[in-house]
Design a protein around this motif. Structure first.
Motif, PDB file in Angstrom:
ATOM      1  N   LYS A   1       0.889  -1.351   0.121  1.00 23.82           N
ATOM      2  CA  LYS A   1       0.095  -0.030  -0.152  1.00 23.82           C
ATOM      3  C   LYS A   1       0.775   1.184  -0.226  1.00 23.82           C
ATOM      4  O   LYS A   1       0.516   2.352  -0.171  1.00 23.82           O
ATOM      5  CB  LYS A   1      -0.849  -0.033   1.306  1.00 23.82           C
ATOM      6  CG  LYS A   1      -2.088   1.086   1.293  1.00 23.82           C
ATOM      7  CD  LYS A   1      -2.748   0.859   2.588  1.00 23.82           C
ATOM      8  CE  LYS A   1      -3.961   1.704   2.411  1.00 23.82           C
ATOM      9  NZ  LYS A   1      -4.943   1.523   3.566  1.00 23.82           N
ATOM     10  N   ILE A   2       2.054   1.082   0.225  1.00 25.99           N
ATOM     11  CA  ILE A   2       3.059   2.309   0.465  1.00 25.99           C
ATOM     12  C   ILE A   2       3.888   2.446  -0.597  1.00 25.99           C
ATOM     13  O   ILE A   2       4.762   1.671  -1.075  1.00 25.99           O
ATOM     14  CB  ILE A   2       3.752   2.061   1.729  1.00 25.99           C
ATOM     15  CG1 ILE A   2       2.733   1.780   2.864  1.00 25.99           C
ATOM     16  CG2 ILE A   2       4.468   3.692   2.090  1.00 25.99           C
ATOM     17  CD1 ILE A   2       3.611   1.094   4.313  1.00 25.99           C
ATOM     18  N   THR A   3       4.284   3.558  -1.286  1.00 23.04           N
ATOM     19  CA  THR A   3       5.098   3.902  -2.011  1.00 23.04           C
ATOM     20  C   THR A   3       5.976   5.089  -1.602  1.00 23.04           C
ATOM     21  O   THR A   3       5.589   6.088  -0.935  1.00 23.04           O
ATOM     22  CB  THR A   3       4.643   4.346  -3.352  1.00 23.04           C
ATOM     23  OG1 THR A   3       3.677   3.394  -4.022  1.00 23.04           O
ATOM     24  CG2 THR A   3       5.733   4.904  -4.477  1.00 23.04           C
TER      25      THR A   3
ATOM     26  N   TYR B   1      -0.900   8.559  -8.240  1.00 22.64           N
ATOM     27  CA  TYR B   1      -2.215   8.883  -8.877  1.00 22.64           C
ATOM     28  C   TYR B   1      -3.148   7.917  -9.544  1.00 22.64           C
ATOM     29  O   TYR B   1      -3.751   7.408  -9.609  1.00 22.64           O
ATOM     30  CB  TYR B   1      -2.134  10.409  -9.198  1.00 22.64           C
ATOM     31  CG  TYR B   1      -2.205  11.421  -8.240  1.00 22.64           C
ATOM     32  CD1 TYR B   1      -2.098  11.389  -6.931  1.00 22.64           C
ATOM     33  CD2 TYR B   1      -1.802  12.846  -8.637  1.00 22.64           C
ATOM     34  CE1 TYR B   1      -1.701  12.390  -5.892  1.00 22.64           C
ATOM     35  CE2 TYR B   1      -1.396  13.678  -7.775  1.00 22.64           C
ATOM     36  CZ  TYR B   1      -1.418  13.490  -6.514  1.00 22.64           C
ATOM     37  OH  TYR B   1      -1.193  14.589  -5.604  1.00 22.64           O
ATOM     38  N   GLU B   2      -2.271   7.948 -10.806  1.00 19.65           N
ATOM     39  CA  GLU B   2      -2.804   6.985 -11.844  1.00 19.65           C
ATOM     40  C   GLU B   2      -2.956   5.829 -11.680  1.00 19.65           C
ATOM     41  O   GLU B   2      -4.095   5.009 -11.985  1.00 19.65           O
ATOM     42  CB  GLU B   2      -1.809   7.291 -12.974  1.00 19.65           C
ATOM     43  CG  GLU B   2      -1.922   8.487 -13.657  1.00 19.65           C
ATOM     44  CD  GLU B   2      -0.773   8.615 -14.654  1.00 19.65           C
ATOM     45  OE1 GLU B   2      -0.848   9.749 -15.624  1.00 19.65           O
ATOM     46  OE2 GLU B   2       0.214   7.834 -14.609  1.00 19.65           O
ATOM     47  N   SER B   3      -2.156   5.027 -10.802  1.00 24.20           N
ATOM     48  CA  SER B   3      -2.346   3.787 -10.361  1.00 24.20           C
ATOM     49  C   SER B   3      -3.321   3.603  -9.352  1.00 24.20           C
ATOM     50  O   SER B   3      -4.358   2.352  -9.441  1.00 24.20           O
ATOM     51  CB  SER B   3      -1.212   3.073  -9.719  1.00 24.20           C
ATOM     52  OG  SER B   3      -0.812   3.816  -8.547  1.00 24.20           O
ATOM     53  N   THR B   4      -3.679   4.608  -8.518  1.00 24.00           N
ATOM     54  CA  THR B   4      -4.898   4.442  -7.612  1.00 24.00           C
ATOM     55  C   THR B   4      -5.953   4.754  -8.096  1.00 24.00           C
ATOM     56  O   THR B   4      -6.993   3.898  -8.088  1.00 24.00           O
ATOM     57  CB  THR B   4      -4.542   5.628  -6.587  1.00 24.00           C
ATOM     58  OG1 THR B   4      -3.267   5.667  -5.808  1.00 24.00           O
ATOM     59  CG2 THR B   4      -5.652   5.644  -5.432  1.00 24.00           C
ATOM     60  N   LEU B   5      -6.087   5.425  -9.296  1.00 24.75           N
ATOM     61  CA  LEU B   5      -7.594   5.815  -9.934  1.00 24.75           C
ATOM     62  C   LEU B   5      -7.723   4.596 -10.732  1.00 24.75           C
ATOM     63  O   LEU B   5      -8.741   4.101 -10.883  1.00 24.75           O
ATOM     64  CB  LEU B   5      -7.240   6.822 -10.843  1.00 24.75           C
ATOM     65  CG  LEU B   5      -7.419   8.336 -10.169  1.00 24.75           C
ATOM     66  CD1 LEU B   5      -7.038   9.454 -11.186  1.00 24.75           C
ATOM     67  CD2 LEU B   5      -8.745   8.635  -9.607  1.00 24.75           C
ATOM     68  N   SER B   6      -6.688   4.014 -11.321  1.00 26.96           N
ATOM     69  CA  SER B   6      -6.931   2.763 -12.173  1.00 26.96           C
ATOM     70  C   SER B   6      -7.541   1.394 -11.345  1.00 26.96           C
ATOM     71  O   SER B   6      -8.099   0.536 -11.651  1.00 26.96           O
ATOM     72  CB  SER B   6      -5.639   2.190 -12.728  1.00 26.96           C
ATOM     73  OG  SER B   6      -5.641   1.043 -13.474  1.00 26.96           O
TER      74      SER B   6
END
Length: 432
Positions: free
Chosen positions: A228-230, A423-428
């Motif tokens: 969950k963490i980056t 952001y993009e990976s979360t929205l995806s």
């Protein structure tokens, strides 16, 4: 992509690295294509740099225009009502008049000014927890009134605001961990702060940590799944071409500087002990402790006890051009932090051509190659590093030249590009 971002401070009104990091990242995001940022702070003063973004002060938002609902999130910060609506009042007389009316027991009365706006200090005073609660109230109103794709909340003070916005809209939430209560408290954790941090981490769709040191703390101390963490490292804002007046030391001696909050986390006592060891070997050096904090009086007393007051200077809190003017007079910069999630100040020092000494217990040590690294507790190693840089010009010159070149490549736009990927990976993931 439109980002609704919550922070607690924004330049020029800052008290440390959090506001600096928020500004740098926001500016980096606005330089990318197809990213719009709405940045929210508790109190907007009107002199903030809003280039390329929109800044909203919660103090300027009227709360009488919406009925705001709350759920379990607020229990973490001492609110007892569930699904309670806010009823604003202006005066004490109006409060008692409203109180005598027919309202459900869950109704919450919030004091406002005559424009139905909540007053915020925007600081870290005695009413901090109340301001965090009020900030979450207004955050839900802001979320309902604006269109956006994703929510981004910086540090624990803004997590409740981010959670309230997520609760109101269902939009995904990113929290950005710049520090944890374990860093700030040295292990003497405030349970109220810890509860807010843990709730934010659990509710968030993704978490950004400023270093692997911080990432590991989140995993080990908050029991958050690693996937969950980056980690996204901070950067440094370019100094620019502004010509500043040349500052002279006023003394023909070397200067070693500590610049940061004078608190346990920053290790100021180790700096003083190392300075005392250096003064036993050489006399043509002065030490500066620039900053403020709860340990300042104790540090002044320790310097007096060691008998080195004639070689020590306390400047108080510095910001803006004063920081860079201090670096112009500095021969060596030291950051002896006990627990530093990242540490932007060494980057600013290196950018100014100052060789730096940093602790191995700092996140920035993970990425810097051209800095001398010591354990914060090893005052003899710290003193040796200071002595070497002060007395061997070729060594100091190496770290000046190589350090400046290294830090000039640490740009906020690169950090912002990494954040955009999150952001993009979360929205995806939430849309599949």
């Amino acid at each position: 992509m439109k980002v609704l971002m919550f922070g607690w401070e924004f330049p020029p009104h800052i008290s440390g690295g959090l506001g600096t990091a928020c500004y740098g990242l926001t500016k980096g995001l606005t330089e990318l294509k197809n990213i719009d940022v709405i940045f929210v702070v508790p109190k907007a003063f009107g002199d903030e740099d809003q280039t390329g973004m929109q800044l909203i002060g919660a103090n300027n938002v009227a709360i009488n225009q919406r009925i705001v609902q709350f759920d379990d999130i607020q229990k973490k910060i001492d609110y007892y009502e569930v699904d309670s609506s806010i009823v604003p009042y202006v005066s004490e007389e109006e409060f008692w008049k409203l109180k005598s009316g027919k309202y459900s027991k869950e109704t919450k009365f919030v004091q406002t000014d005559e424009g139905y706006k909540i007053d915020f200090s925007g600081s870290y005073g005695a009413n901090l927890f109340q301001e965090i609660k009020n900030y979450a109230f207004v955050a839900e109103v802001i979320a309902q009134k604006n269109s956006f794709d994703i929510i981004h909340a910086h540090d624990w003070l803004a997590y409740p605001a981010g959670m309230a916005a997520k609760n109101a809209t269902g939009k995904p939430l990113i929290i950005h961990v710049h520090a944890t209560e374990f860093d700030r408290s040295g292990g003497n954790v405030n349970p109220g702060v810890y509860a807010i941090e843990r709730e934010g981490m659990e509710v968030a769709d993704k978490i950004i940590a400023v270093s692997n040191l911080t990432r590991n703390t989140i995993i080990e101390k908050y029991d958050i799944p690693p996937e969950k963490i980056t980690t996204v490292y901070n950067a440094v804002e370019p100094v620019g071409d502004t010509r500043r007046p040349i500052i002279k030391k006023g003394v023909n001696e070397k200067v070693v500087t500590f610049l940061g909050r004078i608190t346990m986390q920053k290790g100021p006592e180790y700096f003083i002990e190392a300075a005392n060891l250096v003064l036993r070997k050489m006399n043509n050096v002065r030490f500066v402790m620039a900053g403020s904090g709860d340990m300042m009086d104790g540090m002044i007393s320790r310097v007096a006890e060691l008998g080195i007051t004639d070689k020590f200077h306390f400047t108080g809190f510095l910001q803006g051009d004063d920081v860079f003017q201090m670096f112009e007079m500095t021969d060596v910069f030291v950051m002896p932090s006990i627990s530093e999630p990242f540490g932007i100040v060494p980057l600013e020092a290196m950018q100014s051509g100052v060789p730096v000494i940093i602790s191995n217990q700092s996140g920035v040590a993970e990425i810097l190659e051209n800095a001398m690294k010591i354990d914060f507790w090893d005052t003899h190693a710290m003193a040796d590093a200071m002595f070497g840089l002060l007395n061997y010009p070729s060594l100091a010159e190496h770290f000046k030249m190589e350090g400046k070149q290294e830090v000039d490549n640490l740009k906020w736009i690169n950090s912002a590009a990494h954040v955009k990927e999150v952001y993009e990976s979360t929205l995806s993931s939430v849309n599949t």
